[in-house]
Design a protein around this motif. Structure first.
Motif, PDB file in Angstrom:
ATOM      1  N   VAL A 213      13.345   3.800   5.767  1.00  0.00           N
ATOM      2  CA  VAL A 213      11.813   3.066   4.993  1.00  0.00           C
ATOM      3  C   VAL A 213      11.117   2.182   4.139  1.00  0.00           C
ATOM      4  O   VAL A 213      11.896   2.702   2.930  1.00  0.00           O
ATOM      5  CB  VAL A 213      10.378   4.277   5.813  1.00  0.00           C
ATOM      6  CG1 VAL A 213       9.760   3.576   5.096  1.00  0.00           C
ATOM      7  CG2 VAL A 213      10.842   5.096   7.268  1.00  0.00           C
ATOM      8  N   SER A 214      10.859   0.948   4.754  1.00  0.00           N
ATOM      9  CA  SER A 214      10.559   0.393   2.743  1.00  0.00           C
ATOM     10  C   SER A 214       9.086   0.595   2.748  1.00  0.00           C
ATOM     11  O   SER A 214       8.996   0.342   1.460  1.00  0.00           O
ATOM     12  CB  SER A 214      11.118  -0.631   3.021  1.00  0.00           C
ATOM     13  OG  SER A 214      10.928  -1.608   4.393  1.00  0.00           O
ATOM     14  N   SER A 215       8.605   1.129   3.242  1.00  0.00           N
ATOM     15  CA  SER A 215       6.657   0.633   3.256  1.00  0.00           C
ATOM     16  C   SER A 215       6.235   2.347   4.184  1.00  0.00           C
ATOM     17  O   SER A 215       6.825   2.157   4.953  1.00  0.00           O
ATOM     18  CB  SER A 215       6.373   0.034   3.358  1.00  0.00           C
ATOM     19  OG  SER A 215       7.076  -1.012   2.749  1.00  0.00           O
ATOM     20  N   THR A 216       5.257   2.843   3.173  1.00  0.00           N
ATOM     21  CA  THR A 216       5.147   3.781   3.598  1.00  0.00           C
ATOM     22  C   THR A 216       3.078   3.034   3.873  1.00  0.00           C
ATOM     23  O   THR A 216       2.288   3.000   2.633  1.00  0.00           O
ATOM     24  CB  THR A 216       4.797   5.284   3.509  1.00  0.00           C
ATOM     25  OG1 THR A 216       4.289   4.909   2.088  1.00  0.00           O
ATOM     26  CG2 THR A 216       7.125   5.618   3.559  1.00  0.00           C
ATOM     27  N   LEU A 239      -8.113   2.644  -0.131  1.00  0.00           N
ATOM     28  CA  LEU A 239      -7.002   2.810  -1.007  1.00  0.00           C
ATOM     29  C   LEU A 239      -7.961   3.631  -2.709  1.00  0.00           C
ATOM     30  O   LEU A 239      -6.775   4.386  -2.434  1.00  0.00           O
ATOM     31  CB  LEU A 239      -6.349   1.861  -0.971  1.00  0.00           C
ATOM     32  CG  LEU A 239      -5.471   1.073  -0.213  1.00  0.00           C
ATOM     33  CD1 LEU A 239      -5.060  -0.684  -0.685  1.00  0.00           C
ATOM     34  CD2 LEU A 239      -3.961   1.889  -0.138  1.00  0.00           C
ATOM     35  N   GLN A 245      -2.681   6.163   1.846  1.00  0.00           N
ATOM     36  CA  GLN A 245      -1.889   5.788   0.767  1.00  0.00           C
ATOM     37  C   GLN A 245      -0.578   5.119   0.745  1.00  0.00           C
ATOM     38  O   GLN A 245      -0.709   5.056   2.195  1.00  0.00           O
ATOM     39  CB  GLN A 245      -0.974   7.321   0.176  1.00  0.00           C
ATOM     40  CG  GLN A 245      -2.136   7.754  -1.127  1.00  0.00           C
ATOM     41  CD  GLN A 245      -0.919   8.602  -1.641  1.00  0.00           C
ATOM     42  OE1 GLN A 245      -0.144   8.907  -1.547  1.00  0.00           O
ATOM     43  NE2 GLN A 245      -1.613   8.991  -3.203  1.00  0.00           N
ATOM     44  N   ILE A 246      -0.900   4.010   0.241  1.00  0.00           N
ATOM     45  CA  ILE A 246       0.694   2.984   0.997  1.00  0.00           C
ATOM     46  C   ILE A 246       1.713   3.512  -0.796  1.00  0.00           C
ATOM     47  O   ILE A 246       1.182   3.977  -1.392  1.00  0.00           O
ATOM     48  CB  ILE A 246       0.733   1.819   0.793  1.00  0.00           C
ATOM     49  CG1 ILE A 246      -0.174   1.449  -0.593  1.00  0.00           C
ATOM     50  CG2 ILE A 246      -0.975   1.185   1.928  1.00  0.00           C
ATOM     51  CD1 ILE A 246      -0.335  -0.182  -0.850  1.00  0.00           C
ATOM     52  N   TRP A 247       2.778   3.553   0.171  1.00  0.00           N
ATOM     53  CA  TRP A 247       4.159   3.376  -0.883  1.00  0.00           C
ATOM     54  C   TRP A 247       5.022   2.083  -0.403  1.00  0.00           C
ATOM     55  O   TRP A 247       4.247   2.107   0.715  1.00  0.00           O
ATOM     56  CB  TRP A 247       4.622   4.403  -1.240  1.00  0.00           C
ATOM     57  CG  TRP A 247       4.180   5.695  -1.985  1.00  0.00           C
ATOM     58  CD1 TRP A 247       3.278   6.638  -1.403  1.00  0.00           C
ATOM     59  CD2 TRP A 247       4.569   5.742  -3.402  1.00  0.00           C
ATOM     60  NE1 TRP A 247       3.134   7.819  -2.478  1.00  0.00           N
ATOM     61  CE2 TRP A 247       3.075   7.091  -4.037  1.00  0.00           C
ATOM     62  CE3 TRP A 247       4.444   4.688  -4.352  1.00  0.00           C
ATOM     63  CZ2 TRP A 247       3.417   6.904  -4.695  1.00  0.00           C
ATOM     64  CZ3 TRP A 247       4.636   5.552  -5.568  1.00  0.00           C
ATOM     65  CH2 TRP A 247       3.948   6.506  -6.134  1.00  0.00           C
ATOM     66  N   GLY A 248       5.658   1.408  -1.413  1.00  0.00           N
ATOM     67  CA  GLY A 248       6.640   0.183  -1.228  1.00  0.00           C
ATOM     68  C   GLY A 248       6.570  -0.927  -1.185  1.00  0.00           C
ATOM     69  O   GLY A 248       6.250  -1.412  -1.769  1.00  0.00           O
ATOM     70  N   LEU A 249       7.471  -1.745  -0.139  1.00  0.00           N
ATOM     71  CA  LEU A 249       7.457  -2.561  -0.157  1.00  0.00           C
ATOM     72  C   LEU A 249       6.024  -3.219   0.357  1.00  0.00           C
ATOM     73  O   LEU A 249       5.764  -3.251   1.941  1.00  0.00           O
ATOM     74  CB  LEU A 249       8.591  -3.781   0.674  1.00  0.00           C
ATOM     75  CG  LEU A 249       9.758  -3.547   0.058  1.00  0.00           C
ATOM     76  CD1 LEU A 249      10.580  -4.373   0.710  1.00  0.00           C
ATOM     77  CD2 LEU A 249      10.067  -4.274  -1.176  1.00  0.00           C
ATOM     78  N   VAL A 250       4.160  -3.373  -0.120  1.00  0.00           N
ATOM     79  CA  VAL A 250       3.595  -3.779   0.169  1.00  0.00           C
ATOM     80  C   VAL A 250       3.684  -4.717   1.130  1.00  0.00           C
ATOM     81  O   VAL A 250       2.539  -5.119   1.255  1.00  0.00           O
ATOM     82  CB  VAL A 250       2.457  -3.825  -1.679  1.00  0.00           C
ATOM     83  CG1 VAL A 250       1.184  -4.296  -1.148  1.00  0.00           C
ATOM     84  CG2 VAL A 250       2.954  -2.486  -1.580  1.00  0.00           C
ATOM     85  N   PRO A 251       4.347  -6.441   0.721  1.00  0.00           N
ATOM     86  CA  PRO A 251       4.077  -6.961   1.208  1.00  0.00           C
ATOM     87  C   PRO A 251       4.677  -7.233   2.846  1.00  0.00           C
ATOM     88  O   PRO A 251       3.649  -7.504   3.571  1.00  0.00           O
ATOM     89  CB  PRO A 251       5.412  -8.452   0.454  1.00  0.00           C
ATOM     90  CG  PRO A 251       5.554  -7.637  -1.049  1.00  0.00           C
ATOM     91  CD  PRO A 251       5.322  -6.089  -0.770  1.00  0.00           C
TER      92      PRO A 251
END
Ligand code: PLP
Lengths: 268, 412
Positions: A213-216, A239, A245-251
């Motif tokens: 997984v690259s983003s959550t 947010l 909540q987000i993590w990782g590759l935001v794009p």
């Protein structure tokens, strides 16, 4: 005069193209959500308990969907090699849309003896799906959970179809690094995965072992997810307030959002 | 080391979210600050290279307002020039002589500049530059770099973004950075249709390593553009005056037709500038472009004072050396804890990424831990150093970075 005609022709061509995409969304994304429905809704499951039947929905020159009903379960296959016990034919995207949106009749090519399944069980299942995909305010808490999960799954399936059919989603894909986004609502134990996988927008229920997984993107609660699905969420505020909540590759998250927001352009 | 919390920030954010779209919008929004609960959103004071948030937390600032702050917050020389002009005359019904003085100074300072034009934001001048290129060539298409940012006007955004139509971006062709073949192909495929090529002097996208031009890249670009009669626009909004006072193109050794400046031009006072070659002055004069506050003189006085200070202090050299030292220390500390910190771009405004994790999650955690300890780091954007950052600040920051790496190590 000539330029008016040209404008009209190009409008017609665009409308035709959009109708194809819309019909594909019904056939390849919304109907397959029936397979999720019967997994989570006992009422829906009971409708097809002890039934074994398959329905081929065939949109001429565009796409086919086979729904295999087997004792409380449904498997959906796009462009299958087999044909169903029942064969429903749509002569054009407009015809298919008439059936899905205005209750017109498809052409029954095979399965005349099984027509009662279509009239009774299949109709009841479709209505049950609509009950969850277009929820009213009267749903119970448990029903709301089912509704949110099914809306997400059908949206992600639609995202996958749009990735193949909509030029805008294809352009977004070209500008997206490969990667998988995990979407979750912890409060209801929901999770689904979507991303640029092997050069395509793809929805997967669960990644394989090798697929990281690259983003959550996780929703704090059901209300936030509902607001998102009904286009009533200011996501940046959410947010900041900690409701998302987000993590990782935001794009990737941004671009998945752009793809999913294209759904409204075709289906409201 | 004290770990910050942000109860007052949260309260303000709640209030903001009720009356402002996004709560805080644009590049100050919570979206790229991952996770937002590690970050402050509202400040009350700034001085030198530090700011304080509404909870009273003190930060050494490595974003420098995303570039505008270069001499330090509340620089007395710039502030005094601003205030003096403010007392004399701010907005008025006629232009100020400060505008002429500032234009003369820029024309002297920037080798390619024969004229200067002033606006407020970076996008005001990137828009203007593109319009001039179109006016000068009679063509409509623009080539830009994939991932290059030039502001938020519709043509600068991507297809699929809310509010952007297909028509808005129909005349913008995006090509990869450092790719002369792609440039040549775009020029050939759109033969006689390309008005301008807009690019930052080196590639500084977000969420991605920054990249310098490859050997011979700009030379190749200029050759191709000359052959096709295409205007070269350098968007130096972010890097301008940090790498070289004559424009970052001087740092890399090439000469564009137009340069867009903003950010560091006035140490935070709102003003931007487009400078260009003599050959484009008449075309520039034909394009109608203006704004309600573009003639406001105190900001011009601030820009003039700021540029004079940067020159007096030889700012690019100081920033470069400080950047090298700062980055070397960070990389070393990372290594001691088993992490590989990759630093890309110009040392004074570099992008930092922990390569042990391709998803950026480790980088996000590390930046968040540093921020909670008082070094304001973001994980998606290049940082900035300023003339107000001292070796002492950097040493303090290294301590914070080390503490954060300790936490990171114990969590993986
Ligand atoms: C390279 C570059 N160009 C243009 C802009 C747009 O400037 P503004 O936000 O002032 O319009 C920015 C802003 O970050 C930038 O970094």
């Amino acid at each position: 005069m000539g330029s008016k005609l040209a404008t009209k022709c190009s409008q017609n061509a665009k409308e035709k193209k959009n109708n194809i995409i819309k019909a594909e969304l019904y056939l390849r994304a919304i109907l397959p959500t029936l397979s999720d429905l019967v997994k989570v809704d006992t009422k829906a499951k009971s409708i097809i308990e002890n039934r074994k039947i398959s329905i081929l929905l065939n949109l001429r020159n565009v796409t086919k969907t086979l729904l295999k009903v087997d004792n409380g379960k449904i498997i959906s296959i796009t462009n299958p090699n087999e044909c169903g016990n029942i064969h429903l034919y749509f002569i054009s995207p407009e015809h298919a849309l008439g059936v899905f949106e205005q209750g017109k009749l498809p052409i029954l090519l095979r399965g005349f003896t099984k027509i009662s399944f279509l009239r009774n069980e299949f109709d009841a299942l479709s209505k049950r799906l609509e009950y969850f995909l277009k929820p009213t305010e009267n749903l119970s808490l448990d029903e709301r959970k089912i509704s949110v999960a099914l809306q997400f799954k059908s949206a992600l399936r639609m995202g996958e179809v749009l990735g193949e059919t909509d030029e805008v989603c294809q352009t977004i894909l070209k500008n997206t690094t490969p990667g998988i986004l995990k979407i979750s609502i912890d409060e209801i134990g929901f999770e689904a995965y979507f991303g640029n996988i092997n050069g395509k927008w793809k929805y997967i229920e669960c990644p394989d072992k090798g697929q990281a997984v690259s983003s959550t993107l996780s929703f704090k609660n059901l209300e936030t997810a509902e607001a998102m699905l009904t286009n009533k969420l200011d996501t940046f505020s959410a947010l900041g307030l900690g409701n998302i909540q987000i993590w990782g590759l935001v794009p990737i998250i941004d671009n998945v959002g752009l793809v999913l927001s294209r759904i409204n352009y075709f289906i409201s | 080391m004290r770990i910050y919390d942000y109860p007052e920030n949260r309260k303000w954010f709640e209030r903001a979210s009720k009356v402002i779209p996004c709560g805080v919008y644009g590049h100050f929004s919570p979206a790229p600050c991952v996770p937002p609960d590690a970050y402050p959103f509202f400040g009350i004071k700034a001085e030198g290279c530090r700011f304080w948030d509404v909870d009273g937390n003190e930060f050494i600032d490595y974003m420098c307002a995303y570039g505008p702050m270069i001499l330090g917050y509340h620089n007395p020389v710039v502030d005094e020039a601003f205030l003096r002009q403010l007392r004399e005359c701010d907005v008025n019904s006629i232009a100020s002589t400060k505008m002429v003085e500032l234009a003369e100074f820029l024309v002297d300072l920037v080798p390619i500049a024969d004229w200067a034009f002033f606006a407020k934001n970076g996008a005001d001048v990137t828009n203007y530059a593109v319009m001039i290129a179109r006016a000068a060539t009679g063509r409509k298409k623009i080539i830009a770099i994939k991932g290059g940012y030039h502001g938020t006007s519709p043509w600068m955004q991507g297809i699929g973004h809310p509010g952007v139509t297909e028509e808005d971006v129909a005349n913008v062709i995006r090509i990869p950075w450092n790719n002369l073949n792609a440039l040549e192909q775009a020029l050939e495929e759109n033969y006689g249709e390309i008005a301008g090529f807009i690019s930052s002097p080196y590639h500084h996208p977000v969420f991605t390593d920054n990249e310098y031009p490859a050997e011979g890249y700009w030379e190749g670009v200029q050759k191709l553009l000359k052959k096709h009669g295409v205007i070269l626009i350098v968007d130096d909004v972010r890097a301008g005056f940090r790498l070289h006072l004559g424009g970052s193109n001087e740092f890399f050794g090439f000469k564009p037709d137009l340069i867009c400046f903003c950010k560091a031009i006035a140490n935070g006072y709102p003003i931007s500038a487009l400078v260009g070659r003599e050959e484009l002055k008449v075309d520039a004069s034909k394009v109608f472009h203006t704004g309600s506050y573009w003639f406001s003189a105190p900001y011009m006085a601030a820009a003039l004072a700021n540029l004079q200070e940067l020159k007096r202090l030889n700012a690019p050299e100081y920033l470069y050396k400080l950047g090298l030292k700062f980055n070397e220390g960070l990389v070393k500390i990372a290594k001691e804890y088993g992490f590989n910190l990759k630093v890309t771009g110009h040392p004074s405004m570099a992008y930092y990424r922990i390569t042990d994790d391709p998803t950026l999650m480790l980088t996000q955690k590390w930046c968040a831990e540093c921020t909670k300890r008082g070094a304001y780091f973001t994980s998606h954007h290049n940082w900035f150093l300023s003339m107000a950052h001292t070796e002492k600040d950097i040493e303090k920051t290294w301590e914070i970075a080390e503490d954060a790496f300790k936490i990171l190590k114990s969590s993986v």
